[in-house]
Design an enzyme around this catalytic site. Structure first.
Site, mmCIF file in Angstrom:
data_model
loop_
_atom_site.group_PDB
_atom_site.id
_atom_site.type_symbol
_atom_site.label_atom_id
_atom_site.label_comp_id
_atom_site.label_asym_id
_atom_site.label_seq_id
_atom_site.Cartn_x
_atom_site.Cartn_y
_atom_site.Cartn_z
ATOM 1 C CB SER A 152 -0.847 0.003 1.277
ATOM 2 O OG SER A 152 -1.504 1.241 1.458
ATOM 3 C CE1 TYR A 165 -4.221 -2.222 5.204
ATOM 4 C CE2 TYR A 165 -3.298 -0.049 4.787
ATOM 5 C CZ TYR A 165 -3.878 -1.222 4.318
ATOM 6 O OH TYR A 165 -4.095 -1.384 2.960
HETATM 7 N N1 LIG Z 1 -8.660 -0.428 -1.515
HETATM 8 C C1 LIG Z 1 -7.618 0.350 -1.254
HETATM 9 O O1 LIG Z 1 -7.727 1.582 -1.281
HETATM 10 C C2 LIG Z 1 -6.278 -0.265 -0.954
HETATM 11 C C3 LIG Z 1 -5.167 0.594 -0.944
HETATM 12 C C4 LIG Z 1 -3.911 0.066 -0.678
HETATM 13 C C5 LIG Z 1 -3.755 -1.295 -0.459
HETATM 14 N N2 LIG Z 1 -4.855 -2.107 -0.470
HETATM 15 C C6 LIG Z 1 -4.618 -3.540 -0.235
HETATM 16 O O2 LIG Z 1 -5.148 -4.304 -1.290
HETATM 17 C C7 LIG Z 1 -5.531 -5.586 -0.803
HETATM 18 C C8 LIG Z 1 -6.973 -5.850 -1.195
HETATM 19 O O3 LIG Z 1 -7.770 -4.826 -0.609
HETATM 20 P P1 LIG Z 1 -9.264 -4.490 -1.056
HETATM 21 O O4 LIG Z 1 -9.380 -3.027 -1.053
HETATM 22 O O5 LIG Z 1 -9.649 -5.270 -2.261
HETATM 23 O O6 LIG Z 1 -9.998 -5.045 0.263
HETATM 24 P P2 LIG Z 1 -11.414 -5.765 0.445
HETATM 25 O O7 LIG Z 1 -11.687 -5.704 1.910
HETATM 26 O O8 LIG Z 1 -12.394 -5.158 -0.480
HETATM 27 O O9 LIG Z 1 -11.081 -7.260 0.025
HETATM 28 C C9 LIG Z 1 -10.157 -8.021 0.765
HETATM 29 C C10 LIG Z 1 -10.339 -9.498 0.482
HETATM 30 O O10 LIG Z 1 -9.445 -10.229 1.358
HETATM 31 C C11 LIG Z 1 -10.189 -11.250 2.004
HETATM 32 N N3 LIG Z 1 -9.604 -11.565 3.312
HETATM 33 C C12 LIG Z 1 -9.700 -10.851 4.470
HETATM 34 N N4 LIG Z 1 -9.070 -11.499 5.456
HETATM 35 C C13 LIG Z 1 -8.564 -12.628 4.928
HETATM 36 C C14 LIG Z 1 -7.799 -13.707 5.461
HETATM 37 N N5 LIG Z 1 -7.477 -13.775 6.754
HETATM 38 N N6 LIG Z 1 -7.419 -14.711 4.611
HETATM 39 C C15 LIG Z 1 -7.768 -14.665 3.313
HETATM 40 N N7 LIG Z 1 -8.500 -13.691 2.751
HETATM 41 C C16 LIG Z 1 -8.883 -12.676 3.562
HETATM 42 C C17 LIG Z 1 -11.607 -10.691 2.123
HETATM 43 O O11 LIG Z 1 -12.577 -11.718 2.346
HETATM 44 C C18 LIG Z 1 -11.755 -9.992 0.788
HETATM 45 O O12 LIG Z 1 -12.181 -10.876 -0.219
HETATM 46 C C19 LIG Z 1 -5.319 -5.565 0.709
HETATM 47 O O13 LIG Z 1 -4.078 -6.168 1.023
HETATM 48 C C20 LIG Z 1 -5.272 -4.085 1.020
HETATM 49 O O14 LIG Z 1 -4.557 -3.813 2.186
HETATM 50 C C21 LIG Z 1 -6.102 -1.628 -0.705
#
Ligand SMILES: NC(=O)c1ccc[n+]([C@@H]2O[C@H](COP(=O)([O-])OP(=O)(O)OC[C@H]3O[C@@H](n4cnc5c(N)ncnc54)[C@H](O)[C@@H]3O)[C@@H](O)[C@H]2O)c1
Length: 261
Positions: A152, A165
């Site tokens: 991130s 985080y």
């Molecule tokens: N959306 C953003 O703005 C953003 C920005 C930077 C980084 N990220 C990173 O991108 C990745 C995906 O984020 P997103 O925005 O799609 O989040 P989201 O919450 O929409 O989706 C996350 C997915 O991970 C799954 N998950 C949660 N805990 C889990 C576990 N213990 N084991 C396996 N699966 C698990 C959830 O069920 C879900 O399907 C994450 O690592 C997040 O930190 C997101």
């Protein structure tokens, strides 16, 4: 300005990609982008219903897909996932460690041990455990491979209210660089993607914590828009493709210019 359609034609026919956290958001988009580019898939999540939906939607591109429940905080479940994957495909060429949680929004002094531990277990320990099995598999295959960790911009700079985080995502970049150095000579490339704000359920949860969050966030991005999941997926495919064959140990920000400020 809306994003352009990608101009690179990725072709992963005959290759196998493993993706964690593939039920919704960025992970789902990565899975569908790989499927569209011909890769067979090993998908996993803790959300059974939507995980299976991603698998069914990916199959519509004519590729083979296996789905398994896998909470990345538990090594036994990761072991089972790899057993299933290798039983089905006998190899893994590419892996994206995407599963992650944001936890509770709370400043450092008020962050509970439970919140800290949960975030570390999933975001950092979970990615490391997956990497262990991915690297072990790729070393046995002697064909190299590509691993992409979803960090991130919170892995590059601080964000008030997200101490665990931010720490987990900084740690993931350190782990990425270390593994990249350890396995570069064996042709295993390890890189991280650092998304800025991307419209997913996670971002919606964060935006709901204070009024006006979305507007302030959008104004904070030099590109003046929230990113789309497809823009992250494209960069993952790039890092798994021959277009990036000399790139390893990098943390690539996909953030509309945020960390350049
Ligand atoms: N959306 C953003 O703005 C953003 C920005 C930077 C980084 N990220 C990173 O991108 C990745 C995906 O984020 P997103 O925005 O799609 O989040 P989201 O919450 O929409 O989706 C996350 C997915 O991970 C799954 N998950 C949660 N805990 C889990 C576990 N213990 N084991 C396996 N699966 C698990 C959830 O069920 C879900 O399907 C994450 O690592 C997040 O930190 C997101």
């Amino acid at each position: 300005m809306t994003p352009h359609k990608p101009s690179l034609n990725f072709n992963f026919a005959g290759q196998v990609a493993l993706i964690t956290g593939a039920a919704v958001g960025i992970g789902r988009e990565i899975a569908l982008a790989f499927a569209e580019s011909g890769a067979n898939l090993v998908l996993s999540d803790v959300n059974e219903e939507l995980g299976h939906k991603t698998a069914e939607d990916a199959k519509k591109f004519g590729v083979e897909v296996v789905y398994s429940h896998c909470d990345v905080a538990h090594e036994s479940q990761i072991k089972d996932l790899f057993a299933l994957a290798l039983n089905k495909f006998s190899k893994i060429d590419m892996a994206c460690n995407n599963a992650g949680v944001e936890g509770t929004v709370v400043p450092t002094a008020q962050c509970s041990t439970e919140n800290w531990q949960k975030i570390m277990d999933i975001n950092l320990k979970g990615a490391w455990l997956c990497m262990k099995y991915e690297i072990e598999t790729m070393l046995k295959q002697q064909q190299g491979g590509s691993i992409v960790n979803i960090s991130s911009i919170a892995g590059l700079i601080g964000f008030p209210g997200l101490p665990a985080y931010v720490s987990s995502k900084h740690g993931l970049i350190g782990l990425t660089k270390t593994a990249a150095l350890e396995y570069a000579a064996q042709g295993i490339r390890v890189n991280a993607i650092c998304p800025g704000p991307i419209m997913t359920e996670m971002l919606k949860r964060l935006m709901s914590t204070s009024p006006g969050f979305e507007e302030n966030l959008t104004n904070s991005v030099p590109a003046k828009r929230i990113g789309e999941t497809r823009e992250v997926a494209d960069s993952v495919l790039f890092l798994c493709s021959a277009y990036s064959s000399y790139t390893t140990g990098q943390a690539l920000a996909i953030d509309g210019g945020w960390v350049a400020q």
